[in-house]
Motif scaffolding. Structure first.
Motif, mmCIF file in Angstrom:
data_model
loop_
_atom_site.group_PDB
_atom_site.id
_atom_site.type_symbol
_atom_site.label_atom_id
_atom_site.label_comp_id
_atom_site.label_asym_id
_atom_site.label_seq_id
_atom_site.Cartn_x
_atom_site.Cartn_y
_atom_site.Cartn_z
ATOM 1 N N ALA A 177 8.826 -9.211 -6.052
ATOM 2 C CA ALA A 177 7.941 -10.266 -6.553
ATOM 3 C C ALA A 177 7.281 -9.803 -7.846
ATOM 4 C CB ALA A 177 6.868 -10.610 -5.516
ATOM 5 N N LYS A 178 6.837 -10.793 -8.643
ATOM 6 C CA LYS A 178 6.095 -10.506 -9.864
ATOM 7 C C LYS A 178 4.693 -11.065 -9.723
ATOM 8 C CE LYS A 178 6.102 -11.024 -14.880
ATOM 9 N NZ LYS A 178 6.813 -11.518 -16.079
ATOM 10 N N GLU A 179 3.698 -10.289 -10.144
ATOM 11 C CA GLU A 179 2.308 -10.725 -10.055
ATOM 12 C C GLU A 179 1.620 -10.396 -11.379
ATOM 13 O OE1 GLU A 179 -1.560 -9.389 -7.514
ATOM 14 O OE2 GLU A 179 0.230 -9.891 -6.339
ATOM 15 N N GLY A 180 1.535 -11.377 -12.268
ATOM 16 C CA GLY A 180 1.008 -11.136 -13.604
ATOM 17 C C GLY A 180 1.928 -10.184 -14.345
ATOM 18 N N PRO A 181 1.379 -9.143 -14.956
ATOM 19 C CA PRO A 181 2.230 -8.173 -15.654
ATOM 20 C C PRO A 181 2.820 -7.106 -14.726
ATOM 21 C CG PRO A 181 -0.079 -7.602 -15.962
ATOM 22 C CD PRO A 181 -0.064 -8.891 -15.177
ATOM 23 N N SER A 182 2.438 -7.148 -13.453
ATOM 24 C CA SER A 182 2.879 -6.130 -12.493
ATOM 25 C C SER A 182 3.988 -6.655 -11.595
ATOM 26 C CB SER A 182 1.687 -5.658 -11.636
ATOM 27 O OG SER A 182 0.643 -5.171 -12.441
ATOM 28 N N PHE A 183 4.629 -5.726 -10.860
ATOM 29 C CA PHE A 183 5.719 -6.085 -9.958
ATOM 30 C C PHE A 183 5.516 -5.405 -8.599
ATOM 31 C CE2 PHE A 183 7.390 -6.393 -14.234
ATOM 32 C CZ PHE A 183 8.113 -7.580 -14.216
ATOM 33 N N TRP A 184 6.050 -6.055 -7.564
ATOM 34 C CA TRP A 184 6.108 -5.451 -6.243
ATOM 35 C C TRP A 184 7.535 -4.988 -6.009
ATOM 36 C CZ3 TRP A 184 1.759 -4.280 -3.877
ATOM 37 C CH2 TRP A 184 0.612 -5.004 -4.170
ATOM 38 N N VAL A 185 7.670 -3.728 -5.567
ATOM 39 C CA VAL A 185 8.991 -3.113 -5.446
ATOM 40 C C VAL A 185 9.190 -2.579 -4.035
ATOM 41 C CG1 VAL A 185 10.542 -1.344 -6.358
ATOM 42 C CG2 VAL A 185 8.880 -2.451 -7.882
ATOM 43 N N ASP A 186 10.301 -2.944 -3.420
ATOM 44 C CA ASP A 186 10.649 -2.430 -2.090
ATOM 45 C C ASP A 186 11.279 -1.054 -2.257
ATOM 46 O OD1 ASP A 186 11.430 -1.961 0.491
ATOM 47 O OD2 ASP A 186 13.141 -3.345 0.439
ATOM 48 N N ILE A 187 10.622 -0.020 -1.708
ATOM 49 C CA ILE A 187 11.177 1.335 -1.760
ATOM 50 C C ILE A 187 11.428 1.872 -0.350
ATOM 51 C CG2 ILE A 187 10.171 1.865 -4.016
ATOM 52 C CD1 ILE A 187 7.993 3.477 -2.566
ATOM 53 N N GLY A 188 11.429 0.975 0.628
ATOM 54 C CA GLY A 188 11.745 1.385 1.986
ATOM 55 C C GLY A 188 10.558 1.731 2.848
ATOM 56 N N LEU A 189 9.338 1.530 2.331
ATOM 57 C CA LEU A 189 8.147 1.796 3.127
ATOM 58 C C LEU A 189 7.720 0.541 3.872
ATOM 59 C CD1 LEU A 189 6.091 3.931 0.558
ATOM 60 C CD2 LEU A 189 7.671 4.715 2.327
ATOM 61 N N GLN A 190 6.660 0.646 4.665
ATOM 62 C CA GLN A 190 6.198 -0.480 5.472
ATOM 63 C C GLN A 190 5.805 -1.669 4.597
ATOM 64 O OE1 GLN A 190 2.997 0.525 8.118
ATOM 65 N NE2 GLN A 190 2.783 -1.538 8.939
ATOM 66 N N LYS A 191 5.215 -1.391 3.455
ATOM 67 C CA LYS A 191 4.818 -2.431 2.515
ATOM 68 C C LYS A 191 5.432 -2.136 1.154
ATOM 69 C CE LYS A 191 0.318 -3.769 4.468
ATOM 70 N NZ LYS A 191 -1.123 -3.961 4.140
ATOM 71 N N PRO A 192 5.680 -3.187 0.339
ATOM 72 C CA PRO A 192 6.212 -2.929 -0.999
ATOM 73 C C PRO A 192 5.212 -2.158 -1.847
ATOM 74 C CG PRO A 192 5.594 -5.241 -0.750
ATOM 75 C CD PRO A 192 5.514 -4.627 0.613
ATOM 76 N N ALA A 193 5.726 -1.425 -2.810
ATOM 77 C CA ALA A 193 4.879 -0.629 -3.698
ATOM 78 C C ALA A 193 4.541 -1.414 -4.956
ATOM 79 C CB ALA A 193 5.586 0.670 -4.062
ATOM 80 N N LEU A 194 3.382 -1.111 -5.543
ATOM 81 C CA LEU A 194 2.928 -1.805 -6.741
ATOM 82 C C LEU A 194 3.364 -1.037 -7.987
ATOM 83 C CD1 LEU A 194 1.225 -4.061 -8.050
ATOM 84 C CD2 LEU A 194 -0.765 -2.551 -7.834
ATOM 85 N N LEU A 195 4.050 -1.743 -8.885
ATOM 86 C CA LEU A 195 4.463 -1.176 -10.169
ATOM 87 C C LEU A 195 3.603 -1.813 -11.260
ATOM 88 C CD1 LEU A 195 6.263 0.356 -12.157
ATOM 89 C CD2 LEU A 195 7.958 -1.479 -11.938
ATOM 90 N N GLN A 196 2.630 -1.054 -11.757
ATOM 91 C CA GLN A 196 1.749 -1.531 -12.814
ATOM 92 C C GLN A 196 2.180 -0.967 -14.162
ATOM 93 O OE1 GLN A 196 -1.997 -0.132 -10.984
ATOM 94 N NE2 GLN A 196 -2.663 -2.273 -11.006
#
Length: 361
Positions: free
Chosen positions: A28-47
């Protein structure tokens, strides 16, 4: 520990290691940031990404902060697409130009000669940051480390190209304390962990530099020191004490000049002049900030220091606090009520959260 005082605490809690490289998938995209699935319980935030991504796109990311288990929630991990590969003596940052040196190294002559040697062999599209551990090493040792890291980066790229699924670990470096211990040359390394002895031998540490204890004589005093880092009351050298009240989002540190009742733990401090008061407040401020790092406290921090009326002394205190500023600590200044306010980035769980109220070692 050095002379009975703890200098730094590193605890392996089994969480994903900071610096681990993943094949991620943008969810997903949220403003200038992205959510990235890296295999953890929740997606990680890429700022602050280095480029724009599309949902579903594969991306190589590096873990900057593991998930934080708080009292009421689990905070998402944070990742970056600005990759840094750690060697023994340097950090290698492909795609980020420039050669830099740790601020811990203040020998200008050594810095100049070493940076000059690296500049002559650096490639156009690579960045290099020398670690504090590199100081005193020969240019040949550092150049060899650079070659090894380059080979590691080539393998990372190959593995990433061959990895199609999100959540796959591409590279996981050594635990940070291993690198620290591997280059500790001041005195013999003693431990009660036989597996650590084997690991350090694999790191080419001479057997004469290692000592195994079934029941280390220092373990009791070390445990007592660690337990004390989970207590609210901190006695100050020469009298007085701190009260460290760690909260979920705010930590308050109160500096006291008197002894709490008749306890033997602390004693009061007498100040008959402005200079004596200033010396005590300097000591208290340095100790308060030291405990922020030792206890791994993050968030908003306010320190209630004894009032100082001399404007020069007030500026000097602020200068002392700002001397600790870096990538994780920012000093905001004194509030109208006289509290010293600062913020410290929370990259991991605090010591109290890991060990509990009275420690668990």
């Amino acid at each position: 520990m050095e002379e009975g005082e703890i200098l730094e605490v590193m605890i392996d809690v089994g969480t994903p290691l900071v610096g681990t490289l993943y094949t991620g998938r943008v969810t997903a995209k949220e403003g200038p940031s992205f959510w990235v699935d890296i295999g953890l319980q929740k997606p990680a935030l890429l700022q602050r990404p280095r480029q724009n991504y599309q949902v579903g796109q594969r991306v190589l990311v590096q873990l900057k902060r593991p998930p934080l288990v708080e009292k009421y929630l689990i905070k998402n991990a944070e990742v970056s697409d600005a990759i840094s590969v750690s060697g023994d003596f340097l950090y290698y940052t492909p795609g980020k130009k420039g050669i830099h040196c740790s601020s811990q190294i203040r020998d200008k002559e050594w810095r100049g000669l070493t940076l000059e040697a690296l500049t002559s062999i650096a490639q156009p599209e690579e960045g290099i940051v020398l670690k504090g551990l590199s100081y005193g090493r020969s240019s040949a040792d550092i150049e060899k480390d650079l070659q090894n890291v380059r080979l590691t980066w080539e393998k990372i790229q190959q593995d990433y190209q061959g990895s199609k699924k999100g959540g796959h670990i591409i590279y996981q470096g050594s635990k940070p304390w291993i690198s620290y211990v591997s280059h500790w040359e001041k005195e013999i390394i003693s431990t009660d962990n036989a597996d650590l002895i084997v690991l350090l031998k694999q790191k080419n540490i001479p057997e004469t530099h290692l000592k195994f204890f079934l029941k280390p004589p220092w373990k009791t005093s070390f445990k007592e020191k660690i337990d004390s880092l989970c207590e609210e009351q901190v006695p100050l050298r020469g009298g007085g004490y701190l009260i460290v009240e760690e909260g979920h989002t705010l930590t308050a540190i109160d500096v006291n000049t008197t002894a709490p009742g008749d306890t033997q733990l602390t004693s009061g401090v007498k100040m008959t002049s402005d200079s004596e008061r200033f010396e005590f407040v300097q000591l208290a401020l340095n100790e308060a900030i030291r405990h922020l790092y030792l206890r791994k406290i993050g968030g908003i921090v306010v320190i209630d220091l004894p009032r100082i009326s001399n404007p020069k002394h007030q500026k000097a205190l602020l200068k002392i606090a700002k001397s600790y500023e870096g990538s994780s600590l920012q000093v905001l200044g004194f509030t109208k009520s006289g509290l010293l306010e600062m913020t410290k980035r929370k990259d991991e769980m605090s010591l109290k959260q890991i060990l509990g109220e009275k420690g668990a070692l």
